[in-house]
Design an enzyme around this catalytic site. Structure first.
Site, PDB file in Angstrom:
ATOM      1  N   LYS A  43       0.847  -1.207   0.000  1.00 21.31           N
ATOM      2  CA  LYS A  43       0.000   0.000   0.000  1.00 21.31           C
ATOM      3  C   LYS A  43       0.875   1.247   0.000  1.00 21.31           C
ATOM      4  O   LYS A  43       2.060   1.207   0.390  1.00 21.31           O
ATOM      5  CB  LYS A  43      -0.946   0.029   1.208  1.00 21.31           C
ATOM      6  CG  LYS A  43      -0.283   0.014   2.597  1.00 21.31           C
ATOM      7  CD  LYS A  43       0.158   1.355   3.146  1.00 21.31           C
ATOM      8  CE  LYS A  43       0.726   1.242   4.571  1.00 21.31           C
ATOM      9  NZ  LYS A  43       1.606   2.336   4.961  1.00 21.31           N
ATOM     10  N   SER A  91       0.002  -6.801   5.406  1.00 24.19           N
ATOM     11  CA  SER A  91      -0.735  -7.379   4.287  1.00 24.19           C
ATOM     12  C   SER A  91      -0.604  -8.902   4.281  1.00 24.19           C
ATOM     13  O   SER A  91      -1.574  -9.616   4.006  1.00 24.19           O
ATOM     14  CB  SER A  91      -0.208  -6.792   2.976  1.00 24.19           C
ATOM     15  OG  SER A  91      -1.018  -7.195   1.895  1.00 24.19           O
ATOM     16  N   ASP A 116      -2.804  -1.682  10.674  1.00 24.13           N
ATOM     17  CA  ASP A 116      -3.088  -1.614   9.228  1.00 24.13           C
ATOM     18  C   ASP A 116      -3.753  -2.877   8.692  1.00 24.13           C
ATOM     19  O   ASP A 116      -4.143  -2.918   7.528  1.00 24.13           O
ATOM     20  CB  ASP A 116      -1.774  -1.453   8.432  1.00 24.13           C
ATOM     21  CG  ASP A 116      -1.200  -0.060   8.531  1.00 24.13           C
ATOM     22  OD1 ASP A 116      -1.882   0.832   9.060  1.00 24.13           O
ATOM     23  OD2 ASP A 116      -0.058   0.124   8.061  1.00 24.13           O
TER      24      ASP A 116
HETATM   25  O1  C5P Z   1      -0.248  -1.609  15.126  1.00 29.03           O
HETATM   26  P1  C5P Z   1       1.147  -1.912  14.720  1.00 29.03           P
HETATM   27  O2  C5P Z   1       1.730  -3.076  15.483  1.00 29.03           O
HETATM   28  O3  C5P Z   1       1.336  -2.059  13.251  1.00 29.03           O
HETATM   29  O4  C5P Z   1       2.006  -0.633  15.129  1.00 29.03           O
HETATM   30  C1  C5P Z   1       3.412  -0.664  15.213  1.00 29.03           C
HETATM   31  C2  C5P Z   1       3.864   0.474  16.124  1.00 29.03           C
HETATM   32  O5  C5P Z   1       3.608   1.739  15.507  1.00 29.03           O
HETATM   33  C3  C5P Z   1       3.144   0.519  17.445  1.00 29.03           C
HETATM   34  O6  C5P Z   1       3.796  -0.265  18.408  1.00 29.03           O
HETATM   35  C4  C5P Z   1       3.211   1.987  17.810  1.00 29.03           C
HETATM   36  O7  C5P Z   1       4.465   2.301  18.371  1.00 29.03           O
HETATM   37  C5  C5P Z   1       3.150   2.683  16.463  1.00 29.03           C
HETATM   38  N1  C5P Z   1       1.793   3.140  16.089  1.00 29.03           N
HETATM   39  C6  C5P Z   1       1.267   4.250  16.722  1.00 29.03           C
HETATM   40  N2  C5P Z   1       0.015   4.688  16.365  1.00 29.03           N
HETATM   41  C7  C5P Z   1      -0.689   4.061  15.415  1.00 29.03           C
HETATM   42  C8  C5P Z   1      -0.156   2.927  14.757  1.00 29.03           C
HETATM   43  C9  C5P Z   1       1.094   2.493  15.122  1.00 29.03           C
HETATM   44  O8  C5P Z   1       1.909   4.855  17.600  1.00 29.03           O
HETATM   45  N3  C5P Z   1      -1.897   4.514  15.076  1.00 29.03           N
END
Ligand code: C5P
Length: 281
Positions: A9, A103, A135
């Site tokens: 993406k 993904s 995501d």
């Molecule tokens: O949700 P995901 O594991 O993909 O996010 C990875 C990291 O990115 C999280 O641990 C966080 O530190 C940061 N993040 C964030 N706010 C979001 C998405 C991700 O701070 N909306």
């Protein structure tokens, strides 16, 4: 056994409203899937492993770990063990902001749902997806979408037709590290991204219109990776960071224009690709 494509993406716009009490950040972003994709094979029953057959999932095997978490979260939601063997053919670079790991996890969930007689984008899959990563719900459906909250509140938008040139240098960005560098000056009200989403709701919106593409993570990503900073200095303002980087992109009207842009960017960048924006898979 099922084999599904797991598309990359780009973020056509991304604003951060602020930091949340849970440590995540409140987002407003417009995302779009690309024809560039990994392949994800799920076999059931199989020995519960995740194997990277081709390409790289990164030093800490981010894709492998995320795919394994997807299987575990699916089993937990189902309330029964799920012995699934997952094989990944990685084409989407890691540490790029192209969503490869998320993904792959969404493709695993879709495959497991189909193999259990469940809809691949039904409520069970969507709720499991949100637990696996911010995501992942977006990738369950793909195409174009407005994502809000942590990224898990997804509203579909009309898929656009455009080509995109992608480029990336040596530096990679860890998502959490980039978010960790955000300062209040990076935050905004989301209006610019909401405006783009409004234009895309009704159908084709000229993706070139509206001037600069907001990405609240770009400043922090440039701070995180000096290679990305230098690459953007060389390529200029027409190129944008996707997600938390370190890949950059530029939209094009035709495949030929995208190939020319990628070829010109390849000298400073190293890795380049050309892709189309894609509709939900
Ligand atoms: O949700 P995901 O594991 O993909 O996010 C990875 C990291 O990115 C999280 O641990 C966080 O530190 C940061 N993040 C964030 N706010 C979001 C998405 C991700 O701070 N909306």
């Amino acid at each position: 056994m099922l084999v599904l494509p797991a598309p990359a993406k780009i973020n056509l716009a991304l604003e951060v409203l602020g930091r949340r009490p849970d440590g995540y950040h409140e987002l407003v972003t417009v995302m779009h899937t690309l024809s560039l994709h990994d392949l994800v094979e799920v076999s059931l029953p199989g020995s519960p492993t995740v194997q990277v057959v081709e390409g790289s999932a990164g030093p800490a095997s981010e894709s492998g770990n995320t795919a394994a978490r997807a299987v575990a979260a699916f089993a937990e939601a189902l309330g029964q063990p799920v012995a699934a063997a997952v094989r990944l053919w990685k084409r989407v670079p890691w540490g790029a902001g192209l969503g490869g790991a998320s993904s792959d996890a969404a493709a695993v969930l879709r495959a497991l749902a189909v193999m259990h007689g469940l809809p691949p984008d039904g409520p069970l899959v969507m709720s499991v997806a949100a637990r696996v990563g911010s995501d992942v719900p977006f990738f369950v459906r793909g195409g174009a979408a407005l994502a809000e909250g942590r990224g898990e509140i997804v509203t579909g938008l009309e898929a656009q037709s455009a080509w995109v040139a992608l480029a990336m240098g040596e530096g990679r960005c860890a998502t959490a590290a980039v978010y960790g560098r955000l300062i209040p000056a990076d935050f905004s009200d989301g209006q610019s991204t909401a405006g783009l989403a409004d234009r895309m709701r009704g159908g084709p919106a000229d993706p070139h219109r509206g001037g600069g593409r907001p990405n609240a993570l770009a400043r922090a990503a440039r701070e995180e990776s000096s290679e990305l900073d230098r690459l953007l200095d060389t390529l200029g303002d027409a190129w944008s960071v996707t997600g938390s980087g370190s890949a950059v992109f530029r939209l094009a009207q035709s495949e030929r224009e995208a190939r020319e842009l990628a070829a010109a960017a390849g000298v400073p960048a190293g890795w380049t690709a050309v892709a189309r924006l894609t509709a939900p898979g």
